[in-house]
Motif scaffolding. Sequence first.
Motif, short mmCIF file in Angstrom:
data_model
loop_
_atom_site.label_atom_id
_atom_site.label_comp_id
_atom_site.label_asym_id
_atom_site.label_seq_id
_atom_site.Cartn_x
_atom_site.Cartn_y
_atom_site.Cartn_z
N SER A 23 0.83 -1.21 0.00
CA SER A 23 0.00 0.00 0.00
C SER A 23 0.86 1.25 0.00
N ALA A 27 0.99 4.17 -2.75
CA ALA A 27 0.77 5.58 -2.39
C ALA A 27 1.91 6.45 -2.91
N ARG A 30 1.37 6.87 -6.60
CA ARG A 30 0.30 7.84 -6.88
C ARG A 30 0.82 9.27 -6.66
N GLU A 31 1.60 9.47 -5.63
CA GLU A 31 2.15 10.80 -5.37
C GLU A 31 3.10 11.22 -6.50
N GLU A 85 -3.34 15.76 -1.76
CA GLU A 85 -4.09 14.56 -1.35
C GLU A 85 -3.20 13.32 -1.37
N ALA A 86 -2.39 13.20 -2.41
CA ALA A 86 -1.50 12.04 -2.52
C ALA A 86 -0.46 12.06 -1.40
N ASP A 89 -2.23 10.95 1.74
CA ASP A 89 -2.44 9.49 1.67
C ASP A 89 -1.14 8.75 1.98
N ARG A 90 -0.04 9.22 1.39
CA ARG A 90 1.25 8.57 1.63
C ARG A 90 1.63 8.63 3.10
N THR A 92 -0.39 8.90 5.65
CA THR A 92 -1.29 8.02 6.40
C THR A 92 -0.82 6.58 6.31
#
Length: 141
Positions: A23, A27, A30-31, A85-86, A89-90, A92
């Motif tokens: 995960s 992430a 995605r970033e 947002e990315a 998320d990263r 988190t």
Amino acid sequence: MEHSPLDTLITLREQELDLVERSFAEAVARETAAEEKLSAAQEEILSEQRIASSPTAGDGAVEAFSRWLPAGRQAVAEAQARCREAALDRETVRSALIIARAAMEAVRTLKEERQEEERQAELKKEQSALDELAIRQFSQS
């Protein structure tokens, strides 16, 4: 060798850690993709600005740039929002990764402590048997 509940827990923690590591990698990907889109949107504005400010550009190119610029800025703003947002998320998932690693280490440490306790108990048992044997031999002499 006997399969203990700690062995089962270690297996579960390994699976959890593997899942969280995947995960985290996703992430980060995605970033990175969001940052690349932001960079492309910013580069597009610069490219269009160079074209409009070229000495050979006519009034039509300047007007087209000025009409397009709000859409270009909007694309940059949206890309910046996706980057934020990315990144959240990263972070988190990074926190979950730290927790999963700590949980794994705690279980491994507990297992090692139990193994050491068992080893010490076995050594104590052996020493008691040797002491008893020595006492018997001494009392027979």
